[in-house]
Design a protein around this motif. Structure first.
Motif, PDB file in Angstrom:
ATOM      1  N   HIS A 183       0.843  -1.189   0.000  1.00 23.68           N
ATOM      2  CA  HIS A 183       0.000   0.000   0.000  1.00 23.68           C
ATOM      3  C   HIS A 183       0.881   1.244   0.000  1.00 23.68           C
ATOM      4  N   VAL A 184       0.367   2.336  -0.550  1.00 25.02           N
ATOM      5  CA  VAL A 184       1.141   3.571  -0.642  1.00 25.02           C
ATOM      6  C   VAL A 184       1.592   4.067   0.723  1.00 25.02           C
ATOM      7  N   SER A 185       0.871   3.736   1.767  1.00 20.92           N
ATOM      8  CA  SER A 185       1.255   4.152   3.118  1.00 20.92           C
ATOM      9  C   SER A 185       2.469   3.406   3.634  1.00 20.92           C
ATOM     10  N   ALA A 186       2.769   2.247   3.028  1.00 22.25           N
ATOM     11  CA  ALA A 186       3.841   1.329   3.449  1.00 22.25           C
ATOM     12  C   ALA A 186       3.516   0.599   4.746  1.00 22.25           C
ATOM     13  N   PHE A 212       8.731   2.900  15.941  1.00 21.17           N
ATOM     14  CA  PHE A 212       7.364   3.097  15.476  1.00 21.17           C
ATOM     15  C   PHE A 212       6.414   2.977  16.666  1.00 21.17           C
ATOM     16  N   LEU A 213       5.353   3.806  16.665  1.00 22.15           N
ATOM     17  CA  LEU A 213       4.334   3.631  17.699  1.00 22.15           C
ATOM     18  C   LEU A 213       2.936   3.447  17.111  1.00 22.15           C
ATOM     19  N   ASP A 214       2.690   3.973  15.917  1.00 23.47           N
ATOM     20  CA  ASP A 214       1.385   3.750  15.294  1.00 23.47           C
ATOM     21  C   ASP A 214       1.558   3.608  13.790  1.00 23.47           C
ATOM     22  N   GLY A 215       0.433   3.630  13.065  1.00 23.02           N
ATOM     23  CA  GLY A 215       0.470   3.379  11.638  1.00 23.02           C
ATOM     24  C   GLY A 215       0.150   4.608  10.813  1.00 23.02           C
ATOM     25  N   SER A 216      -0.767   4.445   9.856  1.00 24.79           N
ATOM     26  CA  SER A 216      -1.061   5.467   8.855  1.00 24.79           C
ATOM     27  C   SER A 216      -2.529   5.877   8.896  1.00 24.79           C
ATOM     28  N   ILE A 217      -2.782   7.163   8.708  1.00 25.36           N
ATOM     29  CA  ILE A 217      -4.158   7.657   8.653  1.00 25.36           C
ATOM     30  C   ILE A 217      -4.901   7.047   7.472  1.00 25.36           C
ATOM     31  N   GLN A 218      -4.216   6.900   6.323  1.00 23.96           N
ATOM     32  CA  GLN A 218      -4.885   6.442   5.102  1.00 23.96           C
ATOM     33  C   GLN A 218      -5.404   5.014   5.194  1.00 23.96           C
ATOM     34  N   VAL A 219      -4.870   4.220   6.098  1.00 23.44           N
ATOM     35  CA  VAL A 219      -5.386   2.862   6.283  1.00 23.44           C
ATOM     36  C   VAL A 219      -5.989   2.693   7.686  1.00 23.44           C
ATOM     37  N   GLU A 220      -6.185   3.839   8.347  1.00 18.82           N
ATOM     38  CA  GLU A 220      -6.889   3.905   9.628  1.00 18.82           C
ATOM     39  C   GLU A 220      -6.211   3.073  10.710  1.00 18.82           C
ATOM     40  N   THR A 221      -4.863   3.080  10.690  1.00 16.64           N
ATOM     41  CA  THR A 221      -4.106   2.412  11.752  1.00 16.64           C
ATOM     42  C   THR A 221      -3.334   3.410  12.615  1.00 16.64           C
ATOM     43  N   ALA A 222      -3.360   4.701  12.254  1.00 13.63           N
ATOM     44  CA  ALA A 222      -2.774   5.716  13.126  1.00 13.63           C
ATOM     45  C   ALA A 222      -3.615   5.827  14.393  1.00 13.63           C
ATOM     46  N   ALA A 223      -2.959   6.038  15.522  1.00 20.01           N
ATOM     47  CA  ALA A 223      -3.654   6.072  16.814  1.00 20.01           C
ATOM     48  C   ALA A 223      -4.132   7.492  17.125  1.00 20.01           C
ATOM     49  N   LEU A 224      -5.466   7.676  17.108  1.00 27.43           N
ATOM     50  CA  LEU A 224      -6.093   8.976  17.316  1.00 27.43           C
ATOM     51  C   LEU A 224      -6.776   9.052  18.680  1.00 27.43           C
ATOM     52  N   LYS A 225      -6.916  10.274  19.170  1.00 26.86           N
ATOM     53  CA  LYS A 225      -7.663  10.471  20.416  1.00 26.86           C
ATOM     54  C   LYS A 225      -9.162  10.379  20.188  1.00 26.86           C
ATOM     55  N   THR A 249       9.607   9.182   0.552  1.00 28.38           N
ATOM     56  CA  THR A 249       9.801   8.323  -0.622  1.00 28.38           C
ATOM     57  C   THR A 249      10.172   6.899  -0.174  1.00 28.38           C
ATOM     58  N   PRO A 250       9.510   5.860  -0.710  1.00 30.05           N
ATOM     59  CA  PRO A 250       8.691   5.819  -1.918  1.00 30.05           C
ATOM     60  C   PRO A 250       7.197   6.076  -1.724  1.00 30.05           C
ATOM     61  N   VAL A 251       6.788   6.563  -0.542  1.00 28.14           N
ATOM     62  CA  VAL A 251       5.364   6.871  -0.368  1.00 28.14           C
ATOM     63  C   VAL A 251       4.938   7.941  -1.379  1.00 28.14           C
ATOM     64  N   ARG A 252       5.744   8.985  -1.528  1.00 30.15           N
ATOM     65  CA  ARG A 252       5.541   9.970  -2.579  1.00 30.15           C
ATOM     66  C   ARG A 252       6.829  10.087  -3.391  1.00 30.15           C
ATOM     67  N   PRO A 253       6.713  10.465  -4.667  1.00 36.58           N
ATOM     68  CA  PRO A 253       7.917  10.585  -5.498  1.00 36.58           C
ATOM     69  C   PRO A 253       8.910  11.591  -4.917  1.00 36.58           C
ATOM     70  N   VAL A 254      10.179  11.400  -5.234  1.00 34.86           N
ATOM     71  CA  VAL A 254      11.244  12.285  -4.760  1.00 34.86           C
ATOM     72  C   VAL A 254      10.930  13.727  -5.160  1.00 34.86           C
ATOM     73  N   GLN A 255      10.925  14.646  -4.194  1.00 36.02           N
ATOM     74  CA  GLN A 255      10.617  16.047  -4.474  1.00 36.02           C
ATOM     75  C   GLN A 255      10.895  16.889  -3.248  1.00 36.02           C
ATOM     76  N   ALA A 256      11.231  18.137  -3.470  1.00 37.07           N
ATOM     77  CA  ALA A 256      11.334  19.117  -2.388  1.00 37.07           C
ATOM     78  C   ALA A 256      10.489  20.343  -2.686  1.00 37.07           C
ATOM     79  N   LEU A 257      10.498  20.795  -3.933  1.00 38.10           N
ATOM     80  CA  LEU A 257       9.858  22.062  -4.277  1.00 38.10           C
ATOM     81  C   LEU A 257       8.346  22.044  -4.063  1.00 38.10           C
ATOM     82  N   HIS A 258       7.674  20.955  -4.446  1.00 36.73           N
ATOM     83  CA  HIS A 258       6.230  20.897  -4.235  1.00 36.73           C
ATOM     84  C   HIS A 258       5.913  20.741  -2.746  1.00 36.73           C
TER      85      HIS A 258
END
Length: 540
Positions: A152-155, A296-309, A442-451
């Protein structure tokens, strides 16, 4: 504009003058200059064109900046360069819009290969028109007689076809590891989806190619970074892939051959870090250093594994999860902090961020040492949490590109409008004087700094909506996040991060001054040249 090819002797003794442009130093003691002189791999001086010509002498090399703007080289403070090198051999799914596209992309990529396992990355279920995630049956259509493994893109999540489930012995009776989840269908069979540590166990079995092949891939990956103006990276999570020894030896060989072209700061996951017997980081003055440990302590928002209050928008009974026991995590933070090591800690959700800050505060009460520990991603951090981070010397590394790429989906699917509009509050950090950096993982998003800089300054989503306009940072601070503040994180601010005499000649030539151009045009800037240690490593 070209620096041309030079012998090692020439690089050591010849002076080079850069002129006919603007020098933006990011050094408040001398913010701008007309010319800059280097000698070997260091900056000798900056100043007026006449003074610099007098210093360089009649035999100097002249580089015409062609009215461009010279900045310190960019430094990415959270990415997976060594992992990204391996992915260059895999099927990329980031442009797929349907599950049928995914099936076709995998099948086409491996059509004429003899790969034993078909691997792909960049899959994002929330970007598909199908309205559902892939299953093992979908991946069986890409190939039914070989294992297919998709990241998955979130890794933080992976998907396996039927053969891959068999290959890795994931059955109906398989219990997930602590901090991981194996998903099952109504018949009790694995769907193919694995979360967090259940996925990390499989990802870690992804083999690194042989040393010679891997070094070629690593060089190609480094070239991608150079083309985007990077002269430094924090390669985080060594050990997520198999073959940490091959990764380190390949880096060392490239350094010995004068072909590394990036200063690399490695953070290793804890069990790998412990095996390497690393000395505490005092300063970073070489092309390669193993600088710290990654937790690591939690996951990713995009796959709903990040730990939220508070619960996820579409799952009112679900707040995500911690992928490590709280006491165990606190003990690790104390262990590495009190030993004097740098720690990079992954935390997306505000509940995870709370535990991370508390653990660092406790460790500092036990051992009063300067930290500069990095809180990676820091998506949903509150203002109070940022103030506490300032108090204990932590540095947030914000994934600001989340706003552009996933912001609309955060508002509509994951967090709701209010929480989505304040993700990555870079402006709050700037206002309170808290050093921060930016990254794209990266590789979650392509290599970039300016954007990434553009997004931190403008906070506009891909749909054209501004999220939390009061939380924008200034262009100058966003550039600092990739230069002077990035150097601060690795304790290398004495030797890089600004264009100052005595520092390494790590520079990027841009088509315009991104600290003063119209804010909505920053992303349209071009990289004209990248210079590492005084050597030209990229030219457009």
């Amino acid at each position: 504009m070209s620096l041309g090819q030079e012998t090692p002797e020439q690089r050591t003794f010849m002076k080079t003058i850069y002129e006919n442009g603007i020098i933006v130093t990011m050094d408040p003691n001398q913010p701008q200059a007309q010319s800059l002189v280097t000698e070997g791999d260091k900056i000798l001086a900056i100043g007026s064109q006449r003074d610099m010509f007098d210093l360089a002498g009649p035999g100097c090399k002249v580089v015409d900046l062609q009215q461009g703007v010279l900045f310190p080289g960019f430094n990415e403070t959270h990415n997976h360069l060594s992992w990204y090198a391996i992915f260059k051999t895999q099927a990329f799914l980031g442009n797929c819009r349907t599950i049928a596209d995914i099936v076709k992309a995998i099948a086409n990529h491996y059509e004429n290969t003899d790969s034993e396992v078909l691997r792909a990355y960049g899959y994002d279920d929330t970007g598909l028109l199908d309205g559902r995630e892939i299953t093992r049956q979908d991946l069986d259509q890409a190939c039914s007689d070989k294992p297919v493994v998709v990241m998955h893109v979130s890794a933080h999540v992976g998907f396996l076809n039927t053969k891959a489930l068999e290959f890795y012995n994931i059955t109906s009776n398989r219990k997930p590891p602590a901090g991981g989840t194996i998903h099952f269908d109504e018949q009790g069979l694995p769907t193919g989806r694995l979360d967090e540590h259940a996925w990390f166990e499989i990802a870690a079995k992804s083999p690194v190619p042989g040393s010679s092949d891997y070094k070629i891939l690593l060089k190609a990956a480094i070239k991608d970074y150079n083309s985007q103006g990077f002269t430094g990276v924090h390669d985080a999570g060594l050990g997520l892939e198999d073959g940490a020894e091959t990764v380190i030896s390949s880096y060392k060989e490239l350094e010995a051959e004068n072909e590394l072209n990036l200063k690399v700061f490695i953070s290793a996951i804890s069990h790998i870090f412990d095996k390497l017997h690393v000395r505490p980081l005092k300063s970073f003055t070489s092309m390669l250093t193993i600088g710290g440990v990654k937790l690591f302590l939690d996951g990713s928002i995009q796959v709903e594994t990040a730990a939220l209050k508070e619960p996820y928008l579409r799952r009112p009974d679900w707040r995500g999860e911690f992928i490590m026991d709280g006491d165990e995590f606190s003990e690790l933070v104390e262990k590495y902090h009190c030993a004097g090591h740098h720690i990079s800690i992954h935390g997306n959700g505000d509940a995870a961020i709370e535990k991370i800050i508390t653990a660092v505060e406790q460790a500092q009460r036990k051992c009063s040492l300067p930290s500069r520990h990095m809180l990676i991603h820091c998506q949903t951090v509150s203002k109070k949490q940022l103030l506490r981070m300032r108090g204990c010397g932590m540095v947030p590394s914000f994934f600001a590109m989340h706003i552009h790429h996933w912001g609309d989906r955060h508002a509509n699917l994951f967090l709701g409008e209010e929480r989505a509009h304040r993700i990555n509050p870079v402006g709050e950090a700037e206002a309170m004087g808290l050093p921060f950096t930016l990254h794209v993982d990266t590789p979650v998003r392509p290599v970039q700094a300016l954007h990434s800089i553009h997004t931190a300054v403008n906070r506009v989503t891909s749909a054209g909506k501004q999220f939390g306009g009061h939380l924008c940072c200034t262009p100058y601070s966003a550039v600092c996040a990739y230069t002077s503040m990035a150097a601060y994180c690795s304790r290398s601010e004495q030797v890089r991060g600004t264009l100052s005499p005595g520092k390494y000649a790590d520079m990027v030539l841009l088509s315009k001054d991104i600290t003063s151009c119209p804010k909505d045009t920053i992303k349209d800037t071009s990289v004209w040249m990248t210079i590492s240690n005084g050597r030209l490593v990229y030219e457009s």
